[in-house]
Scaffold this motif. Structure first.
Motif, short mmCIF file in Angstrom:
data_model
loop_
_atom_site.label_atom_id
_atom_site.label_comp_id
_atom_site.label_asym_id
_atom_site.label_seq_id
_atom_site.Cartn_x
_atom_site.Cartn_y
_atom_site.Cartn_z
N LEU A 82 1.14 -1.15 -0.22
CA LEU A 82 -0.23 0.39 0.05
C LEU A 82 1.02 1.33 0.11
N GLN A 83 1.96 1.20 1.01
CA GLN A 83 2.77 2.60 1.27
C GLN A 83 2.92 2.50 -0.27
N ALA A 84 3.47 1.70 -0.53
CA ALA A 84 4.83 1.21 -2.09
C ALA A 84 4.20 2.93 -3.26
N GLN A 85 1.93 1.84 -3.13
CA GLN A 85 1.31 2.18 -4.02
C GLN A 85 1.10 4.19 -3.78
N PHE A 86 0.95 4.25 -2.67
CA PHE A 86 0.75 5.59 -1.98
C PHE A 86 2.43 6.44 -2.88
N ASP A 87 2.99 6.57 -1.95
CA ASP A 87 4.68 7.04 -2.64
C ASP A 87 4.99 7.03 -4.13
N ARG A 88 4.28 6.30 -5.12
CA ARG A 88 4.90 6.13 -6.52
C ARG A 88 3.35 7.26 -7.25
N HIS A 89 2.22 7.30 -6.66
CA HIS A 89 1.42 7.52 -7.13
C HIS A 89 1.20 9.63 -7.42
N LYS A 90 0.43 10.01 -8.19
CA LYS A 90 0.56 11.37 -8.08
C LYS A 90 -0.59 11.61 -8.36
N CYS A 91 -1.18 12.39 -7.42
CA CYS A 91 -2.19 13.51 -7.16
C CYS A 91 -2.67 14.30 -8.05
N GLU A 92 -4.02 13.77 -8.46
CA GLU A 92 -4.59 14.54 -9.89
C GLU A 92 -6.01 15.49 -8.86
N PRO A 93 -5.27 16.78 -8.34
CA PRO A 93 -6.47 17.22 -7.63
C PRO A 93 -8.07 17.11 -8.12
N VAL A 94 -9.31 16.51 -7.32
CA VAL A 94 -10.46 17.13 -8.29
C VAL A 94 -10.34 18.71 -9.02
N ASP A 95 -9.91 19.20 -7.24
CA ASP A 95 -10.18 20.69 -8.37
C ASP A 95 -10.25 20.87 -9.61
N SER A 96 -8.93 20.38 -10.80
CA SER A 96 -8.69 20.79 -11.90
C SER A 96 -9.99 20.11 -12.52
N VAL A 97 -10.41 18.88 -12.26
CA VAL A 97 -11.52 18.76 -12.99
C VAL A 97 -11.92 19.57 -13.09
N LEU A 98 -12.58 19.87 -11.91
CA LEU A 98 -14.46 20.99 -11.72
C LEU A 98 -14.13 22.15 -12.29
N ARG A 99 -13.20 22.75 -12.69
CA ARG A 99 -12.45 24.15 -12.88
C ARG A 99 -12.59 24.19 -13.78
N ARG A 100 -12.84 22.93 -14.79
CA ARG A 100 -13.07 22.69 -16.64
C ARG A 100 -14.24 23.16 -17.04
N GLU A 101 -15.44 23.65 -16.45
CA GLU A 101 -16.72 23.57 -16.78
C GLU A 101 -16.26 25.17 -16.75
N PRO A 102 -15.91 26.19 -15.68
CA PRO A 102 -16.23 27.75 -16.07
C PRO A 102 -15.57 27.91 -16.79
N ASP A 103 -14.33 27.04 -17.82
CA ASP A 103 -13.15 27.64 -18.68
C ASP A 103 -13.84 27.44 -19.38
N GLU A 104 -15.24 26.47 -19.97
CA GLU A 104 -15.94 26.19 -21.34
C GLU A 104 -16.68 28.17 -21.26
N GLU A 105 -17.28 28.76 -20.28
CA GLU A 105 -17.86 30.26 -20.70
C GLU A 105 -17.29 31.22 -21.33
N GLU A 106 -15.64 31.01 -21.09
CA GLU A 106 -14.25 31.69 -21.96
C GLU A 106 -15.19 32.66 -23.37
N ASP A 107 -15.85 31.04 -23.77
CA ASP A 107 -16.77 31.69 -25.05
C ASP A 107 -17.39 32.91 -25.01
N GLU A 108 -18.23 33.32 -23.95
CA GLU A 108 -18.84 34.38 -24.43
C GLU A 108 -18.16 35.53 -24.29
N GLU A 109 -16.80 35.44 -23.19
CA GLU A 109 -15.06 36.54 -23.27
C GLU A 109 -15.43 37.34 -24.58
N GLU A 110 -15.45 36.19 -25.69
CA GLU A 110 -14.57 35.82 -27.22
C GLU A 110 -15.59 37.25 -27.55
N ASP A 111 -16.77 37.24 -27.49
CA ASP A 111 -17.48 38.56 -28.27
C ASP A 111 -17.43 39.73 -27.42
#
Ligand SMILES: [Zn+2]
Length: 91
Positions: A45-74
């Motif tokens: 367990l410790q070895a797997q844990f040490d090897r893994h890279k954290c992928e923060p849930v935040d970055s996935v959630l933040r993609r939604e507001p990013d899509e709204e940038e289309d409106e800003e292009e106007d």
């Protein structure tokens, strides 16, 4: 900086069988071959844990507001129009 920790969520008697990262919620499972000995399970367990890279849930959630940038292009297009007008005026 947030500290990530390994948390055991499933035990086979006194042997840790499944653990998760407290930061990214990733699961780590101990292979059956390692489950026979508690020390092996913990090490696995410790070895797997040490090897893994954290992928923060935040970055996935933040993609939604990013899509709204289309409106800003106007807005940008309007600014371009201003530039054209400036050119005509200087002529
Ligand atoms: Zn993690």
């Amino acid at each position: 900086m947030i500290q990530r920790r390994l948390r055991v969520v499933q035990w086979l008697s006194t042997t840790p069988a499944v653990g998760v990262c407290t930061l990214c919620s990733r699961e780590f499972k101990v292979p059956i071959s390692a489950l026979r000995r508690t020390a092996d399970s913990q090490a696995s367990l410790q070895a797997q844990f040490d090897r893994h890279k954290c992928e923060p849930v935040d970055s996935v959630l933040r993609r939604e507001p990013d899509e709204e940038e289309d409106e800003e292009e106007d807005d940008r297009k309007e600014e371009d129009d201003d530039d054209d007008e400036g050119d005509g005026y200087s002529e």
